[in-house]
Design an enzyme around this catalytic site. Structure first.
Site, PDB file in Angstrom:
ATOM      1  CB  SER A  88      -0.889  -0.004   1.249  1.00  0.00           C
ATOM      2  OG  SER A  88      -1.579   1.214   1.374  1.00  0.00           O
ATOM      3  CE1 TYR A 109      -4.242  -2.089   4.730  1.00  0.00           C
ATOM      4  CE2 TYR A 109      -3.222   0.045   4.321  1.00  0.00           C
ATOM      5  CZ  TYR A 109      -3.777  -1.128   3.847  1.00  0.00           C
ATOM      6  OH  TYR A 109      -3.872  -1.336   2.494  1.00  0.00           O
TER       7      TYR A 109
END
Length: 140
Positions: A30, A43
């Site tokens: 990401s 995350y």
């Protein structure tokens, strides 16, 4: 952590013997790894660990010609935020898209096109790399 790092670690460990020589492995990371956005620490940590692991895997599997790369995804049009109201979804998307030089989220096909390149022989000399597919967000 279970989904974003433990799952891929166990999956590659159990399936690597079944990969054909000269195969290509792609994991998704990401752009959050590089953004430092508020409220994303767990995350981001899980995706950062995955980004680091692909470099190790690329070394461990290189003797078989297996290439391991990662896609660092930015915003993608999905139904991930379906738990938000329509108004909240629109506001969230707007706040993200405003940060993107290309001014829009990616389609699933745009992500797939980059993955297909990495799966193809056209990328035969790329391994241990993280390719940003993020509309210019991180410029890396």
């Amino acid at each position: 952590m279970d989904i974003n790092i433990r799952g891929p670690l166990l999956q590659l460990a159990s399936l690597s013997e079944y990969l054909k020589d000269n195969a290509s492995v792609i994991v998704t990371s990401s752009s959050s790894v590089y953004e430092g956005a508020k409220l994303t620490s767990l995350y981001t940590a899980s995706k950062g660990a995955l980004s680091a692991v692909i470099r190790v895997w690329s070394n461990e599997l290189a003797h078989r010609g297996i290439r391991v790369n990662s896609l660092a995804l930015g915003p993608v049009i999905t139904n991930l935020r379906r738990f938000l109201s329509i108004e909240e979804q629109v506001e969230f998307e707007k706040s993200i898209v405003e940060q993107l030089p290309l001014g829009r989220a990616a389609s699933a096909n745009e992500i797939a096109n980059v993955a297909m390149f990495l799966f193809s022989s056209a990328s035969s000399y790329i391994t241990g790399s993280e390719i940003p597919v993020d509309g210019g967000l991180i410029k890396r």
